[in-house]
Design a protein around this motif. Structure first.
Motif, PDB file in Angstrom:
ATOM      1  N   TYR A 129       0.836  -1.197   0.000  1.00 51.43           N
ATOM      2  CA  TYR A 129       0.000   0.000   0.000  1.00 51.43           C
ATOM      3  C   TYR A 129       0.876   1.255   0.000  1.00 51.43           C
ATOM      4  O   TYR A 129       2.009   1.258   0.457  1.00 51.43           O
ATOM      5  N   ARG A 130       0.315   2.296  -0.565  1.00 51.28           N
ATOM      6  CA  ARG A 130       0.974   3.597  -0.610  1.00 51.28           C
ATOM      7  C   ARG A 130       0.174   4.556   0.269  1.00 51.28           C
ATOM      8  O   ARG A 130      -0.985   4.303   0.559  1.00 51.28           O
ATOM      9  N   PRO A 131       0.755   5.669   0.683  1.00 53.01           N
ATOM     10  CA  PRO A 131      -0.007   6.638   1.486  1.00 53.01           C
ATOM     11  C   PRO A 131      -1.277   7.106   0.771  1.00 53.01           C
ATOM     12  O   PRO A 131      -2.316   7.301   1.393  1.00 53.01           O
ATOM     13  N   GLU A 132      -1.216   7.245  -0.554  1.00 55.13           N
ATOM     14  CA  GLU A 132      -2.406   7.673  -1.291  1.00 55.13           C
ATOM     15  C   GLU A 132      -3.498   6.608  -1.296  1.00 55.13           C
ATOM     16  O   GLU A 132      -4.685   6.936  -1.383  1.00 55.13           O
ATOM     17  N   ASP A 133      -3.124   5.340  -1.161  1.00 61.51           N
ATOM     18  CA  ASP A 133      -4.134   4.278  -1.052  1.00 61.51           C
ATOM     19  C   ASP A 133      -4.881   4.396   0.276  1.00 61.51           C
ATOM     20  O   ASP A 133      -6.091   4.210   0.335  1.00 61.51           O
ATOM     21  N   LEU A 134      -4.145   4.710   1.325  1.00 60.60           N
ATOM     22  CA  LEU A 134      -4.764   4.898   2.632  1.00 60.60           C
ATOM     23  C   LEU A 134      -5.684   6.124   2.626  1.00 60.60           C
ATOM     24  O   LEU A 134      -6.790   6.083   3.164  1.00 60.60           O
ATOM     25  N   GLU A 135      -5.257   7.185   1.968  1.00 63.39           N
ATOM     26  CA  GLU A 135      -6.100   8.385   1.847  1.00 63.39           C
ATOM     27  C   GLU A 135      -7.372   8.076   1.057  1.00 63.39           C
ATOM     28  O   GLU A 135      -8.456   8.549   1.414  1.00 63.39           O
ATOM     29  N   ALA A 136      -7.244   7.310  -0.027  1.00 62.97           N
ATOM     30  CA  ALA A 136      -8.417   6.930  -0.820  1.00 62.97           C
ATOM     31  C   ALA A 136      -9.377   6.085   0.016  1.00 62.97           C
ATOM     32  O   ALA A 136     -10.595   6.252  -0.059  1.00 62.97           O
ATOM     33  N   PHE A 137      -8.820   5.202   0.830  1.00 60.75           N
ATOM     34  CA  PHE A 137      -9.637   4.370   1.714  1.00 60.75           C
ATOM     35  C   PHE A 137     -10.415   5.237   2.707  1.00 60.75           C
ATOM     36  O   PHE A 137     -11.626   5.062   2.875  1.00 60.75           O
ATOM     37  N   PHE A 138      -9.747   6.183   3.337  1.00 58.20           N
ATOM     38  CA  PHE A 138     -10.424   7.071   4.290  1.00 58.20           C
ATOM     39  C   PHE A 138     -11.486   7.915   3.583  1.00 58.20           C
ATOM     40  O   PHE A 138     -12.548   8.175   4.138  1.00 58.20           O
ATOM     41  N   ARG A 139     -11.214   8.331   2.357  1.00 55.06           N
ATOM     42  CA  ARG A 139     -12.201   9.089   1.581  1.00 55.06           C
ATOM     43  C   ARG A 139     -13.433   8.227   1.316  1.00 55.06           C
ATOM     44  O   ARG A 139     -14.567   8.675   1.438  1.00 55.06           O
ATOM     45  N   LEU A 140     -13.219   6.965   0.978  1.00 60.81           N
ATOM     46  CA  LEU A 140     -14.342   6.065   0.701  1.00 60.81           C
ATOM     47  C   LEU A 140     -15.171   5.784   1.946  1.00 60.81           C
ATOM     48  O   LEU A 140     -16.369   5.501   1.835  1.00 60.81           O
ATOM     49  N   LEU A 141     -14.564   5.840   3.107  1.00 55.29           N
ATOM     50  CA  LEU A 141     -15.328   5.618   4.336  1.00 55.29           C
ATOM     51  C   LEU A 141     -16.390   6.685   4.550  1.00 55.29           C
ATOM     52  O   LEU A 141     -17.343   6.470   5.296  1.00 55.29           O
ATOM     53  N   GLU A 142     -16.246   7.824   3.899  1.00 57.10           N
ATOM     54  CA  GLU A 142     -17.228   8.900   3.999  1.00 57.10           C
ATOM     55  C   GLU A 142     -18.359   8.752   2.977  1.00 57.10           C
ATOM     56  O   GLU A 142     -19.328   9.498   3.022  1.00 57.10           O
ATOM     57  N   ASP A 143     -18.251   7.804   2.060  1.00 49.54           N
ATOM     58  CA  ASP A 143     -19.315   7.543   1.088  1.00 49.54           C
ATOM     59  C   ASP A 143     -20.564   7.102   1.846  1.00 49.54           C
ATOM     60  O   ASP A 143     -20.475   6.241   2.729  1.00 49.54           O
ATOM     61  N   PRO A 144     -21.742   7.663   1.540  1.00 48.36           N
ATOM     62  CA  PRO A 144     -22.945   7.339   2.319  1.00 48.36           C
ATOM     63  C   PRO A 144     -23.330   5.860   2.271  1.00 48.36           C
ATOM     64  O   PRO A 144     -23.790   5.316   3.283  1.00 48.36           O
ATOM     65  N   VAL A 145     -23.117   5.192   1.147  1.00 48.13           N
ATOM     66  CA  VAL A 145     -23.463   3.764   1.056  1.00 48.13           C
ATOM     67  C   VAL A 145     -22.526   2.940   1.923  1.00 48.13           C
ATOM     68  O   VAL A 145     -22.962   2.048   2.662  1.00 48.13           O
ATOM     69  N   ILE A 146     -21.246   3.224   1.859  1.00 48.46           N
ATOM     70  CA  ILE A 146     -20.265   2.490   2.668  1.00 48.46           C
ATOM     71  C   ILE A 146     -20.480   2.785   4.148  1.00 48.46           C
ATOM     72  O   ILE A 146     -20.453   1.875   4.983  1.00 48.46           O
ATOM     73  N   LYS A 147     -20.724   4.040   4.468  1.00 48.82           N
ATOM     74  CA  LYS A 147     -20.958   4.420   5.859  1.00 48.82           C
ATOM     75  C   LYS A 147     -22.182   3.689   6.422  1.00 48.82           C
ATOM     76  O   LYS A 147     -22.141   3.146   7.531  1.00 48.82           O
ATOM     77  N   LYS A 148     -23.260   3.643   5.648  1.00 48.89           N
ATOM     78  CA  LYS A 148     -24.481   2.955   6.088  1.00 48.89           C
ATOM     79  C   LYS A 148     -24.223   1.457   6.263  1.00 48.89           C
ATOM     80  O   LYS A 148     -24.681   0.841   7.221  1.00 48.89           O
ATOM     81  N   PHE A 149     -23.463   0.880   5.337  1.00 53.15           N
ATOM     82  CA  PHE A 149     -23.127  -0.546   5.440  1.00 53.15           C
ATOM     83  C   PHE A 149     -22.319  -0.825   6.706  1.00 53.15           C
ATOM     84  O   PHE A 149     -22.608  -1.780   7.436  1.00 53.15           O
ATOM     85  N   LEU A 150     -21.315  -0.016   6.974  1.00 54.40           N
ATOM     86  CA  LEU A 150     -20.491  -0.230   8.165  1.00 54.40           C
ATOM     87  C   LEU A 150     -21.293  -0.049   9.450  1.00 54.40           C
ATOM     88  O   LEU A 150     -21.079  -0.771  10.423  1.00 54.40           O
ATOM     89  N   GLU A 151     -22.227   0.890   9.441  1.00 51.76           N
ATOM     90  CA  GLU A 151     -23.088   1.078  10.615  1.00 51.76           C
ATOM     91  C   GLU A 151     -24.008  -0.113  10.826  1.00 51.76           C
ATOM     92  O   GLU A 151     -24.335  -0.460  11.964  1.00 51.76           O
ATOM     93  N   SER A 152     -24.426  -0.768   9.745  1.00 57.30           N
ATOM     94  CA  SER A 152     -25.325  -1.917   9.874  1.00 57.30           C
ATOM     95  C   SER A 152     -24.598  -3.177  10.345  1.00 57.30           C
ATOM     96  O   SER A 152     -25.220  -4.111  10.840  1.00 57.30           O
ATOM     97  N   ASP A 153     -23.294  -3.216  10.199  1.00 55.23           N
ATOM     98  CA  ASP A 153     -22.481  -4.361  10.629  1.00 55.23           C
ATOM     99  C   ASP A 153     -22.104  -4.171  12.099  1.00 55.23           C
ATOM    100  O   ASP A 153     -20.960  -3.908  12.435  1.00 55.23           O
TER     101      ASP A 153
END
Length: 187
Positions: A49-73
């Motif tokens: 992994y690169r630092p930009e991959d980690l940044e992209a991952f954190f950005r995706l965690l703010e996506d409403p679909v991903i956020k809702k999925f993580l909250e449901s788990d």
């Protein structure tokens, strides 16, 4: 459906860039023990992994679909901190430009991580309705599997990730809320 075919095209920018091949990594060795006549070496696992991959991952965690999925788990059966660390490592192995990662890539990587690390098929398939909706996921599942196969090929079939690499990823930003997702083993 249109976004799925667009995602497939974006996924394979790295294949075109690398000509379908990845360079072999140099092996890293660490000294474990040293005495007068003996030196014990151990091959060290190197993260992709690169630092930009980690940044992209954190950005995706703010996506409403991903956020809702993580909250449901709620028991973290599908997305605990180690499975989410594996997603970051997979992003590094695919080597797409960081700004191109999207929710399809996130769910594909998480699905692969669950296939490799977990035995619970039911929990793994709970991602599909969250991603495509309750009515469409069965129709779109074959497209998802096609993208998944291409994602694995882009990683050069390297799907195993050590706990050491997961811990290293989590140590980059140890206070982030996603690393508090410790699995509840009682459920």
């Amino acid at each position: 459906m249109a976004s799925t075919s667009n995602d497939i095209g974006v996924l394979f920018l790295s294949e075109e860039r690398n000509g379908g091949r990845q360079k072999r990594k140099k092996r890293m060795w660490s000294v474990i023990e040293s005495t007068d006549t003996k030196l014990v070496l151990k091959r060290r696992k190197v993260a992709d992994y690169r630092p930009e991959d980690l940044e992209a991952f954190f950005r995706l965690l703010e996506d409403p679909v991903i956020k809702k999925f993580l909250e449901s788990d709620i028991h973290y059966k599908v997305a605990d901190k180690y499975l989410l660390s594996i997603v970051v490592e997979y992003f590094g192995r695919v080597r797409l430009p960081a700004h191109t990662y999207n929710r399809i890539h996130f769910f594909v990587a998480l699905f692969i991580a669950n296939q490799i690390e977990e035995d619970d098929m039911k929990s793994k398939f709970s991602m599909m309705p969250a991603l495509f909706g309750k009515k469409l996921w069965r129709i779109l599942y074959s497209d998802f599997r096609r993208v998944q196969r291409k994602f694995i090929v882009a990683m050069n079939w390297r799907v195993l990730v050590s706990r050491q690499i997961c811990d290293e990823i989590q140590a980059q930003v140890p206070t982030h809320w996603v690393w508090d997702r410790d699995r509840d083993f009682l459920t």
